[in-house]
Design a protein around this motif. Structure first.
Motif, PDB file in Angstrom:
ATOM      1  N   SER A  37       4.213  -5.649   4.519  1.00 20.28           N
ATOM      2  CA  SER A  37       5.514  -5.014   4.708  1.00 20.28           C
ATOM      3  C   SER A  37       6.074  -4.480   3.391  1.00 20.28           C
ATOM      4  N   LEU A  38       6.778  -3.364   3.473  1.00 25.27           N
ATOM      5  CA  LEU A  38       7.469  -2.783   2.324  1.00 25.27           C
ATOM      6  C   LEU A  38       8.886  -2.430   2.746  1.00 25.27           C
ATOM      7  N   SER A  39       9.857  -3.005   2.041  1.00 27.19           N
ATOM      8  CA  SER A  39      11.261  -2.758   2.396  1.00 27.19           C
ATOM      9  C   SER A  39      12.144  -3.157   1.226  1.00 27.19           C
ATOM     10  N   GLU A  40      13.459  -3.164   1.476  1.00 30.91           N
ATOM     11  CA  GLU A  40      14.408  -3.613   0.465  1.00 30.91           C
ATOM     12  C   GLU A  40      14.247  -5.098   0.152  1.00 30.91           C
ATOM     13  N   ARG A  41      13.495  -5.815   0.973  1.00 27.86           N
ATOM     14  CA  ARG A  41      13.272  -7.243   0.751  1.00 27.86           C
ATOM     15  C   ARG A  41      12.056  -7.540  -0.115  1.00 27.86           C
ATOM     16  N   ASP A  82       9.798  -8.147  -3.161  1.00 25.00           N
ATOM     17  CA  ASP A  82      10.073  -8.634  -4.507  1.00 25.00           C
ATOM     18  C   ASP A  82       9.825  -7.523  -5.539  1.00 25.00           C
ATOM     19  N   PRO A  83      10.738  -7.335  -6.489  1.00 26.33           N
ATOM     20  CA  PRO A  83      10.558  -6.279  -7.500  1.00 26.33           C
ATOM     21  C   PRO A  83       9.238  -6.380  -8.250  1.00 26.33           C
ATOM     22  N   ARG A  84       8.768  -7.609  -8.494  1.00 33.61           N
ATOM     23  CA  ARG A  84       7.482  -7.766  -9.183  1.00 33.61           C
ATOM     24  C   ARG A  84       6.337  -7.234  -8.336  1.00 33.61           C
ATOM     25  N   ARG A  85       6.432  -7.443  -7.021  1.00 34.85           N
ATOM     26  CA  ARG A  85       5.396  -6.926  -6.131  1.00 34.85           C
ATOM     27  C   ARG A  85       5.466  -5.400  -6.068  1.00 34.85           C
ATOM     28  N   VAL A  86       6.668  -4.856  -6.065  1.00 34.59           N
ATOM     29  CA  VAL A  86       6.831  -3.405  -6.071  1.00 34.59           C
ATOM     30  C   VAL A  86       6.155  -2.803  -7.297  1.00 34.59           C
ATOM     31  N   ALA A  87       6.365  -3.410  -8.452  1.00 40.78           N
ATOM     32  CA  ALA A  87       5.750  -2.913  -9.682  1.00 40.78           C
ATOM     33  C   ALA A  87       4.225  -2.955  -9.598  1.00 40.78           C
ATOM     34  N   GLU A  88       3.696  -4.045  -9.024  1.00 42.51           N
ATOM     35  CA  GLU A  88       2.241  -4.158  -8.858  1.00 42.51           C
ATOM     36  C   GLU A  88       1.700  -3.065  -7.944  1.00 42.51           C
ATOM     37  N   LEU A  89       2.399  -2.848  -6.857  1.00 40.99           N
ATOM     38  CA  LEU A  89       1.938  -1.883  -5.867  1.00 40.99           C
ATOM     39  C   LEU A  89       2.075  -0.444  -6.345  1.00 40.99           C
ATOM     40  N   ALA A  90       3.161  -0.156  -7.057  1.00 40.15           N
ATOM     41  CA  ALA A  90       3.433   1.220  -7.482  1.00 40.15           C
ATOM     42  C   ALA A  90       2.404   1.722  -8.483  1.00 40.15           C
ATOM     43  N   GLY A  91       1.999   0.866  -9.406  1.00 44.31           N
ATOM     44  CA  GLY A  91       0.973   1.259 -10.365  1.00 44.31           C
ATOM     45  C   GLY A  91       1.318   2.514 -11.144  1.00 44.31           C
ATOM     46  N   HIS A  96       8.655  -0.721  11.368  1.00 46.17           N
ATOM     47  CA  HIS A  96       9.383  -0.119  12.497  1.00 46.17           C
ATOM     48  C   HIS A  96      10.901  -0.075  12.287  1.00 46.17           C
ATOM     49  N   ARG A  97      11.329   0.049  11.064  1.00 49.33           N
ATOM     50  CA  ARG A  97      12.737   0.288  10.754  1.00 49.33           C
ATOM     51  C   ARG A  97      12.808   0.989   9.401  1.00 49.33           C
ATOM     52  N   PRO A  98      13.791   1.860   9.203  1.00 51.35           N
ATOM     53  CA  PRO A  98      13.915   2.551   7.915  1.00 51.35           C
ATOM     54  C   PRO A  98      14.433   1.613   6.833  1.00 51.35           C
ATOM     55  N   ALA A  99      14.092   1.927   5.597  1.00 46.95           N
ATOM     56  CA  ALA A  99      14.593   1.147   4.461  1.00 46.95           C
ATOM     57  C   ALA A  99      14.604   2.025   3.220  1.00 46.95           C
ATOM     58  N   ARG A 100      15.545   1.701   2.320  1.00 49.96           N
ATOM     59  CA  ARG A 100      15.642   2.388   1.030  1.00 49.96           C
ATOM     60  C   ARG A 100      16.190   1.418   0.011  1.00 49.96           C
ATOM     61  N   ALA A 101      15.567   1.361  -1.172  1.00 51.17           N
ATOM     62  CA  ALA A 101      16.026   0.458  -2.235  1.00 51.17           C
ATOM     63  C   ALA A 101      15.452   0.918  -3.570  1.00 51.17           C
ATOM     64  N   GLY A 132      13.294  -1.991  -9.893  1.00 47.00           N
ATOM     65  CA  GLY A 132      12.680  -1.855 -11.214  1.00 47.00           C
ATOM     66  C   GLY A 132      12.324  -0.430 -11.571  1.00 47.00           C
ATOM     67  N   GLY A 133      13.167   0.510 -11.202  1.00 45.75           N
ATOM     68  CA  GLY A 133      12.906   1.911 -11.505  1.00 45.75           C
ATOM     69  C   GLY A 133      12.033   2.619 -10.492  1.00 45.75           C
ATOM     70  N   VAL A 134      11.603   1.909  -9.468  1.00 45.85           N
ATOM     71  CA  VAL A 134      10.786   2.510  -8.408  1.00 45.85           C
ATOM     72  C   VAL A 134      11.658   2.676  -7.159  1.00 45.85           C
ATOM     73  N   LEU A 135      11.624   3.853  -6.574  1.00 44.64           N
ATOM     74  CA  LEU A 135      12.332   4.096  -5.321  1.00 44.64           C
ATOM     75  C   LEU A 135      11.432   3.649  -4.176  1.00 44.64           C
ATOM     76  N   VAL A 136      11.905   2.659  -3.428  1.00 42.01           N
ATOM     77  CA  VAL A 136      11.159   2.110  -2.295  1.00 42.01           C
ATOM     78  C   VAL A 136      11.733   2.699  -1.010  1.00 42.01           C
ATOM     79  N   LEU A 137      10.860   3.292  -0.197  1.00 40.90           N
ATOM     80  CA  LEU A 137      11.285   3.907   1.046  1.00 40.90           C
ATOM     81  C   LEU A 137      10.404   3.438   2.193  1.00 40.90           C
ATOM     82  N   ASN A 138      11.016   3.238   3.349  1.00 35.82           N
ATOM     83  CA  ASN A 138      10.236   3.018   4.554  1.00 35.82           C
ATOM     84  C   ASN A 138      10.652   4.057   5.589  1.00 35.82           C
TER      85      ASN A 138
END
Length: 278
Positions: free
Chosen positions: A140-144, A146-155, A166-171, A174-180
């Motif tokens: 899952s990827l959403s506003e929930r 963890d920022p450390r995981r976002v950094a790992e995934l964003a690369g 199955h729901r929209p999200a935006r957050a 750590g400088g990465v825009l996370v969207l679902n």
């Protein structure tokens, strides 16, 4: 170089009416390309129609979703799936969809779809798109997240786009825009409108818009019955009720039966549904 405005849609799940509504809205908004972020098929009655429609267009690219993969693995009786699934009537809806896609010659089409896509426009940060996350199409990827995981995934990407939940999200993480993107065919946040992401490349950066598109659900709900899908058993009933309620029912029911050591059949589904409604 990519178009300056594109639509990212996902989780169509065999709902051709929702797909058409989203494609029409994206065109009206000036989208020049459509990126389909997985799960075109399974759950709903229109998997063949939805996939055929998308393949007929020249402005569409794909990433692989877990359900796109599941029907192929199912039809091939893959050892990566639990062996007892293949004799369990609960999986009748998946078997039906795999058979329909195979008859249409479309079952293996997703085998060529990549797990991720990277969108690049000069002067803007890269956008990394995957159905779940770049690591796993079920993560899952959403506003929930963890920022450390976002950094790992964003690369190094500046924008990370997922679907699957199955729901929209935006957050901002750590400088990465996370969207679902949310789900086109099967939203599960109580709002039945079809959901997708409109992404625009602007001089100041990527501008996201999480859109919701109304459409008439009576057709797809009727086709659950007329197509024969609803007669395959409990899982098809659950998928129909998720379209009807715009709520997640399959996963909570699965967990409930797992924790109670209960069979997944008409009796336990009725008991679970009664508990949800009470």
């Amino acid at each position: 170089m990519l178009p300056v405005r594109l639509a990212v849609i996902a989780d169509i799940h065999g709902n051709a009416d929702a797909l058409r509504a989203v494609l029409a809205d994206a065109r009206a908004q000036g989208a020049e390309h459509v990126l389909v972020n997985g799960d075109v098929v399974n759950r709903g009655p229109d998997s063949v129609e939805a996939l055929s429609l998308l393949l007929s267009r020249e402005d569409v690219t794909f990433t692989l979703g877990n359900h796109d993969d599941l029907v192929r693995l199912w039809h091939g009786r893959s050892e990566t799936l639990p062996g007892d699934w293949f004799t369990d009537p609960f999986w009748g809806a998946t078997d039906w969809t795999a058979t329909e896609l195979d008859r249409a010659g479309l079952l293996d089409v997703p085998g060529d779809w990549p797990m991720t896509r990277t969108l690049e426009v000069p002067g803007l940060p890269p956008v990394l798109v995957a159905h779940g996350t770049p690591a796993d199409y079920r993560e899952s990827l959403s506003e929930r997240t963890d920022p450390r995981r976002v950094a790992e995934l964003a690369g190094g990407a500046g924008v990370l786009v997922g679907s699957h939940i199955h729901r929209p999200a935006r957050a901002e993480r750590g400088g990465v825009l996370v969207l679902n993107t949310g789900a086109a065919g099967t939203p599960m946040d109580g709002d039945p409108r079809a959901q997708y992401l409109l992404l625009t490349a602007a001089p100041g950066g990527w501008v996201p818009e999480l859109r919701r598109v109304p459409y008439d659900r009576s057709g797809v709900l009727r086709r659950f019955e007329t197509s024969g899908l609803l007669h395959t058993g409990v899982s098809a009933e659950i998928f129909r009720d998720e379209v009807l309620t715009a709520r997640s029912l399959y996963t909570p029911y699965w967990i409930w039966t797992e924790e109670g050591g209960l069979p997944r059949d008409a009796a336990t589904w009725a008991a679970f549904r009664q508990g949800v409604e009470s």
